[in-house]
Design a protein around this motif. Structure first.
Motif, PDB file in Angstrom:
ATOM      1  N   GLY A 149       0.806  -1.213   0.000  1.00  0.00           N
ATOM      2  CA  GLY A 149       0.000   0.000   0.000  1.00  0.00           C
ATOM      3  C   GLY A 149       0.836   1.258   0.000  1.00  0.00           C
ATOM      4  N   PHE A 150       0.227   2.336   0.491  1.00  0.00           N
ATOM      5  CA  PHE A 150       0.909   3.619   0.542  1.00  0.00           C
ATOM      6  C   PHE A 150       1.864   3.677   1.735  1.00  0.00           C
ATOM      7  N   ASN A 151       2.841   4.599   1.628  1.00  0.00           N
ATOM      8  CA  ASN A 151       3.748   4.903   2.737  1.00  0.00           C
ATOM      9  C   ASN A 151       4.600   3.728   3.193  1.00  0.00           C
ATOM     10  N   VAL A 152       4.883   2.777   2.294  1.00  0.00           N
ATOM     11  CA  VAL A 152       5.805   1.692   2.613  1.00  0.00           C
ATOM     12  C   VAL A 152       6.889   1.665   1.544  1.00  0.00           C
ATOM     13  N   ASP A 153       8.000   0.983   1.849  1.00  0.00           N
ATOM     14  CA  ASP A 153       9.133   0.953   0.926  1.00  0.00           C
ATOM     15  C   ASP A 153       9.096  -0.233  -0.026  1.00  0.00           C
ATOM     16  N   THR A 154       8.049  -1.070   0.104  1.00  0.00           N
ATOM     17  CA  THR A 154       7.925  -2.251  -0.752  1.00  0.00           C
ATOM     18  C   THR A 154       6.638  -2.174  -1.573  1.00  0.00           C
ATOM     19  N   ASN A 155       6.514  -3.103  -2.498  1.00  0.00           N
ATOM     20  CA  ASN A 155       5.293  -3.196  -3.282  1.00  0.00           C
ATOM     21  C   ASN A 155       5.120  -4.622  -3.787  1.00  0.00           C
ATOM     22  N   ILE A 156       3.884  -4.982  -4.104  1.00  0.00           N
ATOM     23  CA  ILE A 156       3.572  -6.280  -4.710  1.00  0.00           C
ATOM     24  C   ILE A 156       2.754  -5.964  -5.953  1.00  0.00           C
ATOM     25  N   VAL A 157       3.355  -6.110  -7.120  1.00  0.00           N
ATOM     26  CA  VAL A 157       2.696  -5.624  -8.328  1.00  0.00           C
ATOM     27  C   VAL A 157       2.500  -6.726  -9.361  1.00  0.00           C
ATOM     28  N   SER A 158       1.582  -6.444 -10.270  1.00  0.00           N
ATOM     29  CA  SER A 158       1.424  -7.207 -11.502  1.00  0.00           C
ATOM     30  C   SER A 158       1.553  -6.220 -12.648  1.00  0.00           C
ATOM     31  N   ILE A 159       2.267  -6.608 -13.689  1.00  0.00           N
ATOM     32  CA  ILE A 159       2.372  -5.781 -14.891  1.00  0.00           C
ATOM     33  C   ILE A 159       1.509  -6.422 -15.970  1.00  0.00           C
ATOM     34  N   ILE A 160       0.589  -5.628 -16.514  1.00  0.00           N
ATOM     35  CA  ILE A 160      -0.379  -6.133 -17.496  1.00  0.00           C
ATOM     36  C   ILE A 160      -0.201  -5.326 -18.776  1.00  0.00           C
ATOM     37  N   ASP A 161      -0.035  -6.031 -19.911  1.00  0.00           N
ATOM     38  CA  ASP A 161       0.210  -5.323 -21.166  1.00  0.00           C
ATOM     39  C   ASP A 161      -1.078  -5.137 -21.960  1.00  0.00           C
ATOM     40  N   LYS A 162      -0.965  -4.566 -23.165  1.00  0.00           N
ATOM     41  CA  LYS A 162      -2.125  -4.256 -23.995  1.00  0.00           C
ATOM     42  C   LYS A 162      -2.943  -5.494 -24.347  1.00  0.00           C
ATOM     43  N   GLU A 163      -2.271  -6.618 -24.463  1.00  0.00           N
ATOM     44  CA  GLU A 163      -2.963  -7.865 -24.814  1.00  0.00           C
ATOM     45  C   GLU A 163      -3.607  -8.534 -23.602  1.00  0.00           C
ATOM     46  N   GLY A 164      -3.465  -7.928 -22.449  1.00  0.00           N
ATOM     47  CA  GLY A 164      -4.052  -8.490 -21.234  1.00  0.00           C
ATOM     48  C   GLY A 164      -3.182  -9.543 -20.572  1.00  0.00           C
ATOM     49  N   ILE A 165      -1.948  -9.695 -21.060  1.00  0.00           N
ATOM     50  CA  ILE A 165      -1.036 -10.676 -20.458  1.00  0.00           C
ATOM     51  C   ILE A 165      -0.511 -10.115 -19.140  1.00  0.00           C
ATOM     52  N   LYS A 166      -0.684 -10.885 -18.083  1.00  0.00           N
ATOM     53  CA  LYS A 166      -0.342 -10.428 -16.731  1.00  0.00           C
ATOM     54  C   LYS A 166       0.862 -11.195 -16.205  1.00  0.00           C
ATOM     55  N   THR A 167       1.832 -10.445 -15.657  1.00  0.00           N
ATOM     56  CA  THR A 167       2.985 -11.042 -14.990  1.00  0.00           C
ATOM     57  C   THR A 167       2.969 -10.607 -13.537  1.00  0.00           C
ATOM     58  N   ASP A 168       2.899 -11.585 -12.626  1.00  0.00           N
ATOM     59  CA  ASP A 168       2.856 -11.292 -11.199  1.00  0.00           C
ATOM     60  C   ASP A 168       4.261 -11.328 -10.610  1.00  0.00           C
ATOM     61  N   TYR A 169       4.512 -10.436  -9.665  1.00  0.00           N
ATOM     62  CA  TYR A 169       5.821 -10.375  -9.018  1.00  0.00           C
ATOM     63  C   TYR A 169       5.650 -10.482  -7.504  1.00  0.00           C
ATOM     64  N   PRO A 170       6.637 -11.057  -6.818  1.00  0.00           N
ATOM     65  CA  PRO A 170       6.556 -11.153  -5.355  1.00  0.00           C
ATOM     66  C   PRO A 170       6.841  -9.804  -4.718  1.00  0.00           C
ATOM     67  N   ILE A 171       6.708  -9.740  -3.421  1.00  0.00           N
ATOM     68  CA  ILE A 171       7.016  -8.501  -2.714  1.00  0.00           C
ATOM     69  C   ILE A 171       8.483  -8.135  -2.932  1.00  0.00           C
ATOM     70  N   MET A 172       8.736  -6.885  -3.242  1.00  0.00           N
ATOM     71  CA  MET A 172      10.102  -6.399  -3.445  1.00  0.00           C
ATOM     72  C   MET A 172      10.133  -4.914  -3.131  1.00  0.00           C
ATOM     73  N   ASP A 173      11.336  -4.372  -2.959  1.00  0.00           N
ATOM     74  CA  ASP A 173      11.394  -2.946  -2.658  1.00  0.00           C
ATOM     75  C   ASP A 173      11.068  -2.143  -3.915  1.00  0.00           C
ATOM     76  N   LYS A 174      10.674  -0.897  -3.705  1.00  0.00           N
ATOM     77  CA  LYS A 174      10.153  -0.090  -4.801  1.00  0.00           C
ATOM     78  C   LYS A 174      11.214   0.242  -5.843  1.00  0.00           C
ATOM     79  N   ARG A 175      12.487   0.228  -5.456  1.00  0.00           N
ATOM     80  CA  ARG A 175      13.546   0.439  -6.435  1.00  0.00           C
ATOM     81  C   ARG A 175      13.598  -0.738  -7.401  1.00  0.00           C
ATOM     82  N   GLN A 176      13.390  -1.957  -6.903  1.00  0.00           N
ATOM     83  CA  GLN A 176      13.353  -3.129  -7.782  1.00  0.00           C
ATOM     84  C   GLN A 176      12.151  -3.067  -8.717  1.00  0.00           C
ATOM     85  N   VAL A 177      11.014  -2.612  -8.183  1.00  0.00           N
ATOM     86  CA  VAL A 177       9.828  -2.448  -9.030  1.00  0.00           C
ATOM     87  C   VAL A 177      10.108  -1.411 -10.114  1.00  0.00           C
ATOM     88  N   ALA A 178      10.780  -0.329  -9.749  1.00  0.00           N
ATOM     89  CA  ALA A 178      11.139   0.710 -10.716  1.00  0.00           C
ATOM     90  C   ALA A 178      11.978   0.129 -11.842  1.00  0.00           C
TER      91      ALA A 178
END
Length: 401
Positions: free
Chosen positions: A357-386
């Motif tokens: 969520g907000f105000n934390v140094d980590t994130n758990i994200v999925s990246i979804i492209d135009k074709e709807g293909i989703k890639t899930d990622y584990p918890i990592m720091d926001k610099r790694q997400v960047a």
């Protein structure tokens, strides 16, 4: 972050040697292998045992030690180094290297190496300003050697001015940056970060919990990879990364206008901010007073412009990256945003998850492209997400070219 990297640290004679101890400590914590070369002058301030204990390697000191292996010491050190860092770098050592003098182990290693050499100067202000020293520094810079600018402050000699050895944190940041591939050179990236605020009256406003950490991490990663970065930021307590062009804004309309002035000339827009979707229809010119006989306050809100959709409809060759901070039906909402707002891809997360969520140094994200293909990622720091986000941007830029 530096696993498998070999750093040769040259330590020369100056009171700032104590800072070099912290540099070794920080490099080791980043898993670098550190070989320390000390000049005779350096040993007058700190014993070799200190650096040997911290680096967990034998400290190299003299050109003509008793032979304990068949490696020629200055050649083996020169060949294994990924970077030679000289900290502190005295005027004496800078002058020797600038003029091809190799009369000790450190200067000989530098002469024999093809590795990047980085100097962290430390000396008296008037010495640093001396035309001879300046000439030597300029000569080395023209030859491709790199210098970290010294700090300004009260020096050990009692003078005040430039010449302080850069702080260990700045040195480590410079070293880390040296290993980052400059794969975004020539690209102009607009990044938004933080919340926006919508005023109710002169003392109150509406906002959200966005800290800006995600956008600032993307900006830092992008500028270190060589991009020209414009960071359009709502109010935050964060220090902007070095090298970015910071544009401070307050309202959602401010953010829209700031991007609009720069969108036509940018290659990428990364919309990591959390602008307010609504604003009060009217803003009171005076503080709204509490009335004893009123149990409620009714404020009429109107919709703010949808920034991402606005530029999605306007874009030509630009890449636009959106974010979807959701609490339910994450994938469905994200795919809808991609189509509706003409995005190249979206970074989606469930803000109800711990660490995402907000105000934390980590994130758990999925990246979804135009074709709807989703890639899930584990918890990592926001610099790694960047880094993940900019890797995706880079691949799209390469595909388009």
């Amino acid at each position: 972050m530096l696993k498998g990297k070999n750093i040769v640290l040259g330590v020369t004679g100056g009171i700032a040697v104590y800072k070099a101890c912290e540099v070794v400590s920080r490099l080791k914590k980043l898993n670098a292998n550190v070989d320390v070369i000390m000049t005779e002058g350096a040993e007058e301030f700190v014993t070799p045992l200190t650096f040997q204990t911290m680096s967990k390697n034998v400290v190299h000191r003299k050109m003509f030690n008793e032979i304990t292996s068949y490696d020629v010491e200055h050649i083996s050190l020169a060949q294994k180094a990924d970077i030679i860092l000289i900290a502190p770098a005295t005027a004496n050592t800078i002058g020797k290297i600038a003029n091809g003098i190799a009369d000790n182990l450190l200067t000989t290693v530098v002469m024999a190496s093809t590795a990047k050499v980085i100097f962290a100067p430390a000396m008296n202000t008037f010495m640093y300003r001396n035309p001879i020293v300046k000439s030597n520094i300029d000569k080395l810079k023209n030859l491709g050697y790199e210098f970290i600018s010294p700090g300004t402050g009260l020096l050990a000699c009692g003078d005040y001015g430039e010449g302080k050895m850069p702080e260990p944190s700045d040195i480590i940041e410079y070293v880390l940056n040296s290993f980052i591939e400059k794969d975004l050179v020539g690209k102009k990236i607009v990044i938004t970060a933080g919340p926006t605020i919508e005023p109710l009256d002169p003392v109150r406003y509406m906002t959200n919990h966005s800290s800006g950490k995600m956008g600032y991490n993307i900006a830092k990663e992008a500028v270190e990879r060589g991009a020209e970065v414009i960071l359009v930021s709502g109010p935050t307590s964060l220090v902007p990364p070095k090298g970015v062009n910071l544009i401070n804004i307050k309202t959602t309309e401010d953010m829209l206008n700031a991007i609009d002035a720069r969108f036509d000339t940018c290659n990428v827009l990364i919309k990591a901010a959390a602008p307010a979707d609504y604003r009060p229809e009217t803003v009171s010119e005076e503080k709204i007073k509490k009335k004893d006989n009123d149990n409620e306050l009714i404020i009429k809100y109107i919709k703010n412009p949808d920034i991402v959709a606005h530029f999605g409809n306007k874009k030509e060759d630009q890449i636009i990256v959106g974010f979807a901070a959701e609490t339910n039906n994450i994938y469905e909402h994200a795919v809808e945003k991609i189509k509706k707002k003409n995005l190249d891809f979206i970074v989606a997360n469930d803000v109800t998850k711990e660490g995402a969520g907000f105000n934390v140094d980590t994130n758990i994200v999925s990246i979804i492209d135009k074709e709807g293909i989703k890639t899930d990622y584990p918890i990592m720091d926001k610099r790694q997400v960047a880094k993940l986000i900019l890797d995706k941007v880079k691949s799209i830029l390469e595909y388009k070219s």
